[in-house]
Motif scaffolding. Structure first.
Motif, PDB file in Angstrom:
ATOM      1  N   LEU A  51       9.885  -5.012  -2.785  1.00  0.00           N
ATOM      2  CA  LEU A  51      10.399  -6.092  -3.621  1.00  0.00           C
ATOM      3  C   LEU A  51       9.859  -7.427  -3.114  1.00  0.00           C
ATOM      4  O   LEU A  51       9.323  -8.225  -3.876  1.00  0.00           O
ATOM      5  N   GLY A  52       9.977  -7.648  -1.821  1.00  0.00           N
ATOM      6  CA  GLY A  52       9.579  -8.928  -1.244  1.00  0.00           C
ATOM      7  C   GLY A  52       8.120  -9.274  -1.459  1.00  0.00           C
ATOM      8  O   GLY A  52       7.786 -10.416  -1.789  1.00  0.00           O
ATOM      9  N   ILE A  53       7.244  -8.307  -1.301  1.00  0.00           N
ATOM     10  CA  ILE A  53       5.815  -8.588  -1.426  1.00  0.00           C
ATOM     11  C   ILE A  53       5.452  -8.950  -2.867  1.00  0.00           C
ATOM     12  O   ILE A  53       4.490  -9.677  -3.111  1.00  0.00           O
ATOM     13  N   GLN A  54       6.236  -8.485  -3.825  1.00  0.00           N
ATOM     14  CA  GLN A  54       5.994  -8.844  -5.224  1.00  0.00           C
ATOM     15  C   GLN A  54       6.582 -10.207  -5.578  1.00  0.00           C
ATOM     16  O   GLN A  54       6.142 -10.846  -6.529  1.00  0.00           O
ATOM     17  N   VAL A  55       7.578 -10.644  -4.819  1.00  0.00           N
ATOM     18  CA  VAL A  55       8.269 -11.902  -5.118  1.00  0.00           C
ATOM     19  C   VAL A  55       7.661 -13.084  -4.368  1.00  0.00           C
ATOM     20  O   VAL A  55       7.569 -14.180  -4.906  1.00  0.00           O
ATOM     21  N   LEU A  56       7.241 -12.866  -3.139  1.00  0.00           N
ATOM     22  CA  LEU A  56       6.798 -14.008  -2.343  1.00  0.00           C
ATOM     23  C   LEU A  56       5.444 -14.527  -2.774  1.00  0.00           C
ATOM     24  O   LEU A  56       4.625 -13.747  -3.243  1.00  0.00           O
ATOM     25  N   PRO A  57       5.230 -15.800  -2.666  1.00  0.00           N
ATOM     26  CA  PRO A  57       6.198 -16.845  -2.361  1.00  0.00           C
ATOM     27  C   PRO A  57       7.050 -17.164  -3.592  1.00  0.00           C
ATOM     28  O   PRO A  57       6.599 -16.989  -4.725  1.00  0.00           O
ATOM     29  N   ILE A  58       8.246 -17.606  -3.351  1.00  0.00           N
ATOM     30  CA  ILE A  58       9.134 -17.967  -4.459  1.00  0.00           C
ATOM     31  C   ILE A  58       8.688 -19.324  -4.995  1.00  0.00           C
ATOM     32  O   ILE A  58       8.744 -20.331  -4.303  1.00  0.00           O
ATOM     33  N   LEU A  59       8.215 -19.296  -6.225  1.00  0.00           N
ATOM     34  CA  LEU A  59       7.672 -20.481  -6.886  1.00  0.00           C
ATOM     35  C   LEU A  59       8.216 -20.549  -8.311  1.00  0.00           C
ATOM     36  O   LEU A  59       8.794 -19.576  -8.799  1.00  0.00           O
ATOM     37  N   PRO A  60       8.003 -21.640  -9.016  1.00  0.00           N
ATOM     38  CA  PRO A  60       8.451 -21.692 -10.411  1.00  0.00           C
ATOM     39  C   PRO A  60       7.908 -20.548 -11.272  1.00  0.00           C
ATOM     40  O   PRO A  60       8.605 -20.058 -12.155  1.00  0.00           O
ATOM     41  N   ILE A  61       6.704 -20.062 -11.001  1.00  0.00           N
ATOM     42  CA  ILE A  61       6.137 -18.965 -11.797  1.00  0.00           C
ATOM     43  C   ILE A  61       6.921 -17.665 -11.600  1.00  0.00           C
ATOM     44  O   ILE A  61       6.882 -16.777 -12.450  1.00  0.00           O
ATOM     45  N   THR A  62       7.648 -17.552 -10.508  1.00  0.00           N
ATOM     46  CA  THR A  62       8.450 -16.354 -10.250  1.00  0.00           C
ATOM     47  C   THR A  62       9.433 -16.112 -11.389  1.00  0.00           C
ATOM     48  O   THR A  62       9.709 -14.972 -11.751  1.00  0.00           O
ATOM     49  N   GLU A  63       9.926 -17.189 -11.961  1.00  0.00           N
ATOM     50  CA  GLU A  63      10.859 -17.075 -13.084  1.00  0.00           C
ATOM     51  C   GLU A  63      10.201 -16.386 -14.278  1.00  0.00           C
ATOM     52  O   GLU A  63      10.837 -15.616 -14.992  1.00  0.00           O
ATOM     53  N   VAL A  64       8.932 -16.634 -14.488  1.00  0.00           N
ATOM     54  CA  VAL A  64       8.198 -15.999 -15.583  1.00  0.00           C
ATOM     55  C   VAL A  64       7.910 -14.535 -15.249  1.00  0.00           C
ATOM     56  O   VAL A  64       8.076 -13.646 -16.080  1.00  0.00           O
TER      57      VAL A  64
END
Length: 129
Positions: A51-64
């Motif tokens: 999960l973490g490797i797909q999420v990081l880094p947490i940026l505004p694009i993460t919401e998309v």
């Protein structure tokens, strides 16, 4: 977005065979002709790392990238029993904040450590935004 198609494994999805779909919510490594549950640094049962490797880094694009709230709930539920390493928990809590802000905030405030490139400030910003 291709990321959502190839890496996000939804319950009942038809892209991958049944066993893989039943046991996974995210692909570890996607090759030209196969997919793996593990990462180059983590075995398949380290779900928090996948999960973490797909999420990081947490940026505004993460919401998309994680805009499908139903899928995010599946992913967090699938990952939760495997949350053992303090620094990786923050990424799961960040995604949990998409559907359950209050619970994610409680958990985030209890964290004692963060992965490189992540911080309490970053997580609080993400969950509150």
């Amino acid at each position: 977005m291709h990321l959502k198609i190839w890496w996000h494994v939804k319950e009942g999805g038809k892209l991958y065979e049944g066993d893989f779909t039943r046991n996974n919510r995210v692909v570890g490594v996607l090759w030209a002709n196969k997919r793996d549950s593990e990462l180059w640094f983590a075995p398949p049962d380290w779900r928090e790392c996948r999960l973490g490797i797909q999420v990081l880094p947490i940026l505004p694009i993460t919401e998309v990238l994680f805009s499908d709230v139903g899928y995010v709930k599946q992913l967090v539920k699938w990952t939760s029993p495997a949350l053992h390493t303090e620094k990786w928990k923050g990424f799961a809590y960040a995604l949990e904040g998409i559907s359950n802000k209050e619970n994610a905030l409680k958990k985030t405030r209890k964290l004692k450590g963060f992965d490189d490139g992540n911080s309490l400030t970053n997580l609080l910003w993400w969950i509150h935004s």
